[in-house]
Design a protein around this motif. Structure first.
Motif, PDB file in Angstrom:
ATOM      1  N   SER A   1       0.833  -1.219  -0.215  1.00  0.00           N
ATOM      2  CA  SER A   1      -0.211   0.194  -0.156  1.00  0.00           C
ATOM      3  C   SER A   1       1.165   1.293   0.020  1.00  0.00           C
ATOM      4  O   SER A   1       0.366   1.909  -0.251  1.00  0.00           O
ATOM      5  N   TRP A   2       1.664   1.190   1.188  1.00  0.00           N
ATOM      6  CA  TRP A   2       3.456   2.288   0.474  1.00  0.00           C
ATOM      7  C   TRP A   2       3.781   2.314  -0.319  1.00  0.00           C
ATOM      8  O   TRP A   2       3.975   3.633  -0.930  1.00  0.00           O
ATOM      9  N   GLU A   3       3.639   1.582  -1.378  1.00  0.00           N
ATOM     10  CA  GLU A   3       4.488   2.174  -2.815  1.00  0.00           C
ATOM     11  C   GLU A   3       3.520   2.842  -3.550  1.00  0.00           C
ATOM     12  O   GLU A   3       3.835   2.872  -4.510  1.00  0.00           O
ATOM     13  N   LYS A   4       2.373   2.744  -3.437  1.00  0.00           N
ATOM     14  CA  LYS A   4       1.996   3.492  -4.633  1.00  0.00           C
ATOM     15  C   LYS A   4       1.202   5.195  -3.936  1.00  0.00           C
ATOM     16  O   LYS A   4       1.101   5.318  -4.497  1.00  0.00           O
ATOM     17  N   VAL A   5       1.934   5.052  -2.742  1.00  0.00           N
ATOM     18  CA  VAL A   5       1.840   6.514  -1.918  1.00  0.00           C
ATOM     19  C   VAL A   5       2.562   7.296  -3.548  1.00  0.00           C
ATOM     20  O   VAL A   5       4.081   7.507  -3.055  1.00  0.00           O
ATOM     21  N   ARG A   6       2.604   8.925  -3.672  1.00  0.00           N
ATOM     22  CA  ARG A   6       3.659   9.398  -4.148  1.00  0.00           C
ATOM     23  C   ARG A   6       3.152  11.484  -3.206  1.00  0.00           C
ATOM     24  O   ARG A   6       4.367  11.745  -3.522  1.00  0.00           O
ATOM     25  N   THR A   7       2.257  11.461  -3.107  1.00  0.00           N
ATOM     26  CA  THR A   7       1.877  12.310  -2.426  1.00  0.00           C
ATOM     27  C   THR A   7       1.908  12.737  -0.857  1.00  0.00           C
ATOM     28  O   THR A   7       1.444  11.702  -0.698  1.00  0.00           O
ATOM     29  N   VAL A   8       1.717  13.347  -0.400  1.00  0.00           N
ATOM     30  CA  VAL A   8       1.080  13.923   0.594  1.00  0.00           C
ATOM     31  C   VAL A   8       0.213  13.842   0.998  1.00  0.00           C
ATOM     32  O   VAL A   8      -0.802  12.899   1.989  1.00  0.00           O
ATOM     33  N   GLN A   9      -0.764  13.958  -0.095  1.00  0.00           N
ATOM     34  CA  GLN A   9      -3.022  13.488   0.187  1.00  0.00           C
ATOM     35  C   GLN A   9      -2.453  11.947   0.293  1.00  0.00           C
ATOM     36  O   GLN A   9      -3.231  12.215   1.095  1.00  0.00           O
ATOM     37  N   ASP A  10      -1.498  11.874  -0.538  1.00  0.00           N
ATOM     38  CA  ASP A  10      -1.739  10.126  -0.953  1.00  0.00           C
ATOM     39  C   ASP A  10      -2.101   9.139   0.402  1.00  0.00           C
ATOM     40  O   ASP A  10      -1.973   8.518   1.049  1.00  0.00           O
ATOM     41  N   ILE A  11      -0.507   9.712   0.941  1.00  0.00           N
ATOM     42  CA  ILE A  11      -0.336   9.080   2.978  1.00  0.00           C
ATOM     43  C   ILE A  11      -1.772   9.137   3.661  1.00  0.00           C
ATOM     44  O   ILE A  11      -1.936   8.733   4.578  1.00  0.00           O
ATOM     45  N   ILE A  12      -2.280  10.946   3.325  1.00  0.00           N
ATOM     46  CA  ILE A  12      -2.818  11.341   4.376  1.00  0.00           C
ATOM     47  C   ILE A  12      -4.352  10.423   4.070  1.00  0.00           C
ATOM     48  O   ILE A  12      -4.516   9.245   5.653  1.00  0.00           O
ATOM     49  N   ASP A  13      -5.075   9.691   2.981  1.00  0.00           N
ATOM     50  CA  ASP A  13      -5.873   8.911   2.336  1.00  0.00           C
ATOM     51  C   ASP A  13      -5.544   7.691   2.745  1.00  0.00           C
ATOM     52  O   ASP A  13      -6.884   6.754   3.560  1.00  0.00           O
ATOM     53  N   LEU A  14      -4.730   6.954   2.840  1.00  0.00           N
ATOM     54  CA  LEU A  14      -3.671   6.024   2.937  1.00  0.00           C
ATOM     55  C   LEU A  14      -3.610   5.554   4.769  1.00  0.00           C
ATOM     56  O   LEU A  14      -4.899   5.007   4.738  1.00  0.00           O
ATOM     57  N   VAL A  15      -3.151   6.798   5.968  1.00  0.00           N
ATOM     58  CA  VAL A  15      -3.539   6.445   7.319  1.00  0.00           C
ATOM     59  C   VAL A  15      -4.743   6.386   7.751  1.00  0.00           C
ATOM     60  O   VAL A  15      -5.599   6.052   8.258  1.00  0.00           O
ATOM     61  N   LYS A  16      -5.951   7.316   7.156  1.00  0.00           N
ATOM     62  CA  LYS A  16      -7.106   7.650   6.620  1.00  0.00           C
ATOM     63  C   LYS A  16      -8.402   6.416   6.768  1.00  0.00           C
ATOM     64  O   LYS A  16      -9.135   6.034   7.842  1.00  0.00           O
ATOM     65  N   GLN A  17      -7.248   5.637   6.169  1.00  0.00           N
ATOM     66  CA  GLN A  17      -8.329   3.951   5.098  1.00  0.00           C
ATOM     67  C   GLN A  17      -8.120   3.121   6.491  1.00  0.00           C
ATOM     68  O   GLN A  17      -8.907   2.950   6.546  1.00  0.00           O
ATOM     69  N   TYR A  18      -6.496   3.287   6.783  1.00  0.00           N
ATOM     70  CA  TYR A  18      -6.293   2.258   7.699  1.00  0.00           C
ATOM     71  C   TYR A  18      -6.817   2.947   8.950  1.00  0.00           C
ATOM     72  O   TYR A  18      -7.528   1.638  10.271  1.00  0.00           O
TER      73      TYR A  18
END
Length: 84
Positions: free
Chosen positions: A62-79
């Motif tokens: 999942s982390w490998e798909k992260v490219r931007t700051v927003q991607d991090i926030i979205d991923l953390v919110k999802q989990y």
């Protein structure tokens, strides 16, 4: 304060610390981690710390798909939502 704002604030705080951004540099949510913020190996420490602080286990795939700051926030919110 909402959980969304807390996550965003935590992500930005940890990015500043682990990527060693100057205090006057505030990344936007669209900032690209590698291209704009020059993040490198320090991202691993960031990932470990954010998971530790939020008591999350996010797969590397999942982390490998992260490219931007927003991607991090979205991923953390999802989990975070999965764990609540």
């Amino acid at each position: 304060m909402s959980n969304k704002l807390n996550i965003e604030k935590l992500v930005l705080k940890l990015l500043h610390y682990y990527i060693c951004l100057p205090s006057e540099h505030i990344p936007s949510l669209q900032s690209r981690l590698v291209e704009d913020l020059q993040a490198g190996d320090d991202l691993l420490d960031f990932i470990l710390e954010i998971q530790s602080q939020l008591n999350l286990k996010i797969p590397i795939s999942s982390w490998e798909k992260v490219r931007t700051v927003q991607d991090i926030i979205d991923l953390v919110k999802q989990y975070t939502n999965k764990c609540s």
